[in-house]
Scaffold this motif. Structure first.
Motif, PDB file in Angstrom:
ATOM      1  N   THR A   1      -1.049  -3.965   6.243  1.00 51.29           N
ATOM      2  CA  THR A   1      -1.168  -3.869   4.782  1.00 51.29           C
ATOM      3  C   THR A   1      -0.640  -5.123   4.102  1.00 51.29           C
ATOM      4  O   THR A   1      -1.235  -5.623   3.138  1.00 51.29           O
TER       5      THR A   1
ATOM      6  N   ARG B   1      -7.587   9.881   3.080  1.00 48.23           N
ATOM      7  CA  ARG B   1      -7.168   9.014   4.179  1.00 48.23           C
ATOM      8  C   ARG B   1      -7.041   9.778   5.492  1.00 48.23           C
ATOM      9  O   ARG B   1      -7.385   9.263   6.552  1.00 48.23           O
TER      10      ARG B   1
ATOM     11  N   ALA C   1      -4.345   2.991   9.124  1.00 44.74           N
ATOM     12  CA  ALA C   1      -3.443   3.211   7.995  1.00 44.74           C
ATOM     13  C   ALA C   1      -3.192   1.917   7.237  1.00 44.74           C
ATOM     14  O   ALA C   1      -3.135   1.905   5.997  1.00 44.74           O
TER      15      ALA C   1
ATOM     16  N   TYR D   1      -4.368   1.320   3.125  1.00 38.81           N
ATOM     17  CA  TYR D   1      -3.419   1.055   2.046  1.00 38.81           C
ATOM     18  C   TYR D   1      -3.502  -0.387   1.529  1.00 38.81           C
ATOM     19  O   TYR D   1      -2.864  -0.706   0.529  1.00 38.81           O
TER      20      TYR D   1
ATOM     21  N   GLU E   1      -4.981  -0.639  -2.084  1.00 38.15           N
ATOM     22  CA  GLU E   1      -4.069  -0.168  -3.135  1.00 38.15           C
ATOM     23  C   GLU E   1      -3.006  -1.213  -3.444  1.00 38.15           C
ATOM     24  O   GLU E   1      -2.702  -1.480  -4.608  1.00 38.15           O
ATOM     25  N   LEU E   2      -2.443  -1.807  -2.397  1.00 36.02           N
ATOM     26  CA  LEU E   2      -1.474  -2.877  -2.608  1.00 36.02           C
ATOM     27  C   LEU E   2      -2.124  -4.077  -3.287  1.00 36.02           C
ATOM     28  O   LEU E   2      -1.561  -4.662  -4.223  1.00 36.02           O
TER      29      LEU E   2
ATOM     30  N   HIS F   1       4.922  -0.284  -1.343  1.00 34.60           N
ATOM     31  CA  HIS F   1       3.676   0.054  -0.660  1.00 34.60           C
ATOM     32  C   HIS F   1       3.846   0.059   0.854  1.00 34.60           C
ATOM     33  O   HIS F   1       3.257   0.897   1.545  1.00 34.60           O
TER      34      HIS F   1
ATOM     35  N   ASN G   1       5.380   3.265   1.786  1.00 34.28           N
ATOM     36  CA  ASN G   1       4.396   4.340   1.701  1.00 34.28           C
ATOM     37  C   ASN G   1       3.518   4.391   2.945  1.00 34.28           C
ATOM     38  O   ASN G   1       3.168   5.479   3.423  1.00 34.28           O
ATOM     39  N   VAL G   2       3.147   3.231   3.471  1.00 30.68           N
ATOM     40  CA  VAL G   2       2.353   3.193   4.697  1.00 30.68           C
ATOM     41  C   VAL G   2       3.136   3.810   5.849  1.00 30.68           C
ATOM     42  O   VAL G   2       2.609   4.622   6.626  1.00 30.68           O
TER      43      VAL G   2
ATOM     44  N   PHE H   1       3.321   7.519   5.533  1.00 26.58           N
ATOM     45  CA  PHE H   1       2.015   8.115   5.838  1.00 26.58           C
ATOM     46  C   PHE H   1       1.786   8.195   7.343  1.00 26.58           C
ATOM     47  O   PHE H   1       1.264   9.203   7.849  1.00 26.58           O
TER      48      PHE H   1
END
Length: 229
Positions: A27, A77, A99, A103, A106-107, A154, A157-158, A161
């Motif tokens: 990401t 996702r 994953a 993401y 979004e980042l 972010h 968050n990854v 997830f």
């Protein structure tokens, strides 16, 4: 079975620690450069405009960010990862790559907006007059000083997830997820279900607390970082 619950709890972190780290790095190295360069418009004020090659590059990068955002917006996702596992088989690195890319858009979009807003500020225009190089202005003055908390949020968050996906798939029956005798917080819960009904609640309580505490802590860190500039 005479197993050491504490040892298996520690060994189970291998299932998501490195995949979560790898997904966060994917990401970072995909979404951050796309978003940073897509939002960077070093205008000097007035009617100054970007050169045609730079304008085309910025438009291309913005389309790349939009494309990365289009996939997770069309399907959840978790469903996308299940489809990838059905095509390529379950594996920690398939989980990490999928994953990370899911993401990255979004980042990239949030970073693009943050960089664009910073470029319009007076201090950014003043740095142009001081002769600071564009790479230093973008990388240090904008991304590092004004967007590093956003990027870190972010990445967390990854990681969160990946933990949820790995433990969920290991809990659900089927070919996805880690299977015994490999340790996972998800399959530890499966193995403790029957004995929990007979009063032996400890084997099921430990992985449950581990999952909830880890995800809640990561979410809390992400929320705190989200409140920073």
């Amino acid at each position: 079975l005479g197993r050491d619950i504490g040892l298996r709890l520690l060994l189970a972190t291998q299932a998501f620690f490195l995949p979560g780290l790898a997904g966060a790095l994917v990401t970072l190295f995909v979404g951050a450069p796309l978003g940073a360069f897509a939002g960077y418009e070093p205008r000097r004020g007035g009617n100054d405009a970007l050169s045609p090659p730079r304008e085309k590059l910025g438009r291309l990068l913005r389309r790349g960010v939009t494309l990365l955002l289009a996939v997770p917006s069309a399907l959840p996702r978790f469903v996308i990862i299940l489809l990838l596992f059905a095509a390529f088989g379950f594996g920690p690195w398939v989980l990490a790559l999928s994953a990370g890319f899911l993401y990255a858009g979004e980042l990239g979009e949030e970073l693009r907006q943050r960089v664009y807003d910073c470029c319009q500020s007076e201090w950014a225009q003043a740095s142009i007059a001081e002769g600071i190089s564009e790479l230093r202005r973008l990388g240090v003055q904008i991304v590092w000083l004004h967007a590093r908390a956003l990027v870190a949020r972010h990445l967390i968050n990854v990681w969160s997830f990946v933990i949820l996906v790995e433990t969920s798939l290991s809990y659900l029956p089927g070919e996805f997820g880690l299977q015994e005798p490999q340790a996972s917080w998800g399959n530890m819960l499966v193995g403790a279900q029957d004995v929990a009904l007979t009063g032996h609640w400890w084997p099921s309580l430990v992985p449950t607390v581990a999952i909830v505490a880890t995800v809640a802590l990561l979410a809390r860190i992400g929320d705190r970082l989200g409140g920073q500039r």
